[in-house]
Design a protein around this motif. Structure first.
Motif, mmCIF file in Angstrom:
data_model
loop_
_atom_site.group_PDB
_atom_site.id
_atom_site.type_symbol
_atom_site.label_atom_id
_atom_site.label_comp_id
_atom_site.label_asym_id
_atom_site.label_seq_id
_atom_site.Cartn_x
_atom_site.Cartn_y
_atom_site.Cartn_z
ATOM 1 N N ILE A 33 62.337 43.685 50.220
ATOM 2 C CA ILE A 33 62.538 42.272 49.899
ATOM 3 C C ILE A 33 62.665 42.106 48.395
ATOM 4 C CG2 ILE A 33 61.313 40.054 49.749
ATOM 5 C CD1 ILE A 33 60.259 40.607 52.581
ATOM 6 N N THR A 34 63.580 41.257 47.959
ATOM 7 C CA THR A 34 63.591 40.788 46.576
ATOM 8 C C THR A 34 63.333 39.293 46.597
ATOM 9 O OG1 THR A 34 64.774 40.768 44.464
ATOM 10 C CG2 THR A 34 66.107 40.411 46.433
ATOM 11 N N TYR A 35 62.520 38.821 45.615
ATOM 12 C CA TYR A 35 62.090 37.424 45.645
ATOM 13 C C TYR A 35 61.686 37.001 44.233
ATOM 14 C CZ TYR A 35 59.968 33.377 48.150
ATOM 15 O OH TYR A 35 59.658 32.145 48.658
ATOM 16 N N ASN A 36 62.389 35.998 43.706
ATOM 17 C CA ASN A 36 61.929 35.340 42.486
ATOM 18 C C ASN A 36 60.919 34.288 42.924
ATOM 19 O OD1 ASN A 36 61.587 33.357 40.420
ATOM 20 N ND2 ASN A 36 63.452 34.056 39.418
ATOM 21 N N VAL A 37 59.649 34.544 42.629
ATOM 22 C CA VAL A 37 58.577 33.688 43.145
ATOM 23 C C VAL A 37 58.279 32.496 42.237
ATOM 24 C CG1 VAL A 37 57.462 35.423 44.569
ATOM 25 C CG2 VAL A 37 56.858 35.253 42.140
ATOM 26 N N ASN A 38 58.898 32.457 41.041
ATOM 27 C CA ASN A 38 58.686 31.348 40.106
ATOM 28 C C ASN A 38 57.190 31.100 39.888
ATOM 29 O OD1 ASN A 38 59.257 29.276 38.347
ATOM 30 N ND2 ASN A 38 59.881 27.816 39.912
ATOM 31 N N GLY A 39 56.478 32.181 39.612
ATOM 32 C CA GLY A 39 55.038 32.105 39.370
ATOM 33 C C GLY A 39 54.249 32.596 40.566
ATOM 34 N N ASN A 54 50.788 29.930 50.691
ATOM 35 C CA ASN A 54 50.682 30.950 51.748
ATOM 36 C C ASN A 54 51.716 32.061 51.599
ATOM 37 O OD1 ASN A 54 49.362 32.043 54.039
ATOM 38 N ND2 ASN A 54 50.955 31.259 55.383
ATOM 39 N N PHE A 55 52.052 32.400 50.361
ATOM 40 C CA PHE A 55 52.985 33.500 50.136
ATOM 41 C C PHE A 55 52.498 34.794 50.772
ATOM 42 C CE2 PHE A 55 53.930 37.240 47.454
ATOM 43 C CZ PHE A 55 55.298 37.327 47.660
ATOM 44 N N PHE A 56 51.213 35.085 50.637
ATOM 45 C CA PHE A 56 50.732 36.376 51.123
ATOM 46 C C PHE A 56 50.587 36.409 52.642
ATOM 47 C CE2 PHE A 56 49.628 36.636 46.625
ATOM 48 C CZ PHE A 56 50.199 37.871 46.344
ATOM 49 N N GLY A 57 50.312 35.272 53.250
ATOM 50 C CA GLY A 57 50.354 35.215 54.707
ATOM 51 C C GLY A 57 51.765 35.472 55.209
ATOM 52 N N TRP A 58 52.724 34.865 54.526
ATOM 53 C CA TRP A 58 54.127 35.095 54.880
ATOM 54 C C TRP A 58 54.509 36.561 54.662
ATOM 55 C CZ3 TRP A 58 57.837 36.863 51.470
ATOM 56 C CH2 TRP A 58 59.137 36.948 51.972
#
Length: 258
Positions: free
Chosen positions: A4-10, A18-22
């Motif tokens: 996965i690539t993801y610009n999380v903007n912080g 819930n980023f880590f649950g996802w």
């Protein structure tokens, strides 16, 4: 294998959504993050959570706190991690991180944005010129490359919701699009377009005017791969339902090496 690539903007902001649950639900093997905006020592609870999910983690942060920065999370321990590219001003902004594995190398890359004005746009062009040559040289010693991240460039009219009105916008300028032509012309594969030629697939939306709900977006996040990786490409999907950022993730699936 899922990458996965993801610009999380912080990363701190994303973690409250819930980023880590996802992330756990994706069962991703490797994750390239951009714009983490934090140093590991500032986020011990997040680091502990990353480790609890079984990831080794590597960070290359900007000198300026709360700015830029890239990271790599991987369930497979790399043979080597290369922090930065050796170009001082780029490395001070924390924009390039590479992990070498037995059969390929994975880069998390965050190109500068030029949207704040002419000075940063000029800096973006300097980065682009440097990076093209950097990748050309790197391919001589690391031919199996996956270059993932936020390129801050839409390659084609199909990659932006309104190409006519954005013709003079940073991120869709002729010089930027020609640079993407150069990368693809050198043999790099835009993996999403390898599988999907349809319009209206975007990875970034402005926070203004309900752009995301209306799908008025830009496709600026890519997995680019070198020719030896082509036969291993299985699928690439944009995941717009993951809402932790103004970007969304892009998932690359690779066949295992036989």
């Amino acid at each position: 294998m899922k990458i996965i690539t993801y610009n999380v903007n912080g990363i701190r902001s994303a973690s409250t959504k819930n980023f880590f649950g996802w992330l756990q639900s994706t069962d991703a093997d490797m994750v390239c993050l951009q714009e983490v905006k934090a140093m590991p020592e500032q986020i011990p609870e997040i680091i502990a959570l990353i480790e609890s999910l079984g990831y080794h983690h590597y960070w290359f942060c900007a000198e300026k706190k709360g700015y830029s920065g890239v990271a790599l999370l991987t369930k497979i321990k790399p043979l080597h991690v290369e922090y930065g590219c050796g170009e001082e001003w780029i490395d001070k902004e924390g924009r390039i991180l590479r992990a070498d594995f037995e059969d390929f190398s994975l880069m998390s890359v965050y190109l500068p944005s030029g949207s704040s004005g002419d000075e940063r746009q000029a800096k973006k062009y300097v980065f682009m010129d440097f990076f093209e040559q950097y990748i050309t040289n790197l391919r001589l010693t690391h031919p199996n490359l996956i270059i993932s991240g936020d390129y801050n460039i839409c390659h084609s009219a199909i990659d932006i919701h309104n190409p006519k009105s954005n013709a003079k916008s940073s991120g869709f300028l002729p010089e930027e699009r020609a640079w993407m032509d150069l990368l693809v012309g050198s043999g790099l594969t835009d993996t999403f377009r390898h599988f999907n030629k349809d319009p209206h697939h975007y990875t970034w939306w402005s926070y203004r005017a309900g752009s995301r709900a209306k799908n008025l977006g830009w496709r600026i996040d890519y997995h680019l791969t070198t020719p030896p990786m082509l036969e291993r490409l299985k699928n690439v999907r944009i995941l717009p339902d993951a809402i932790h950022s103004d970007h969304c993730p892009v998932l690359l699936e690779l066949e295992s090496k036989t």
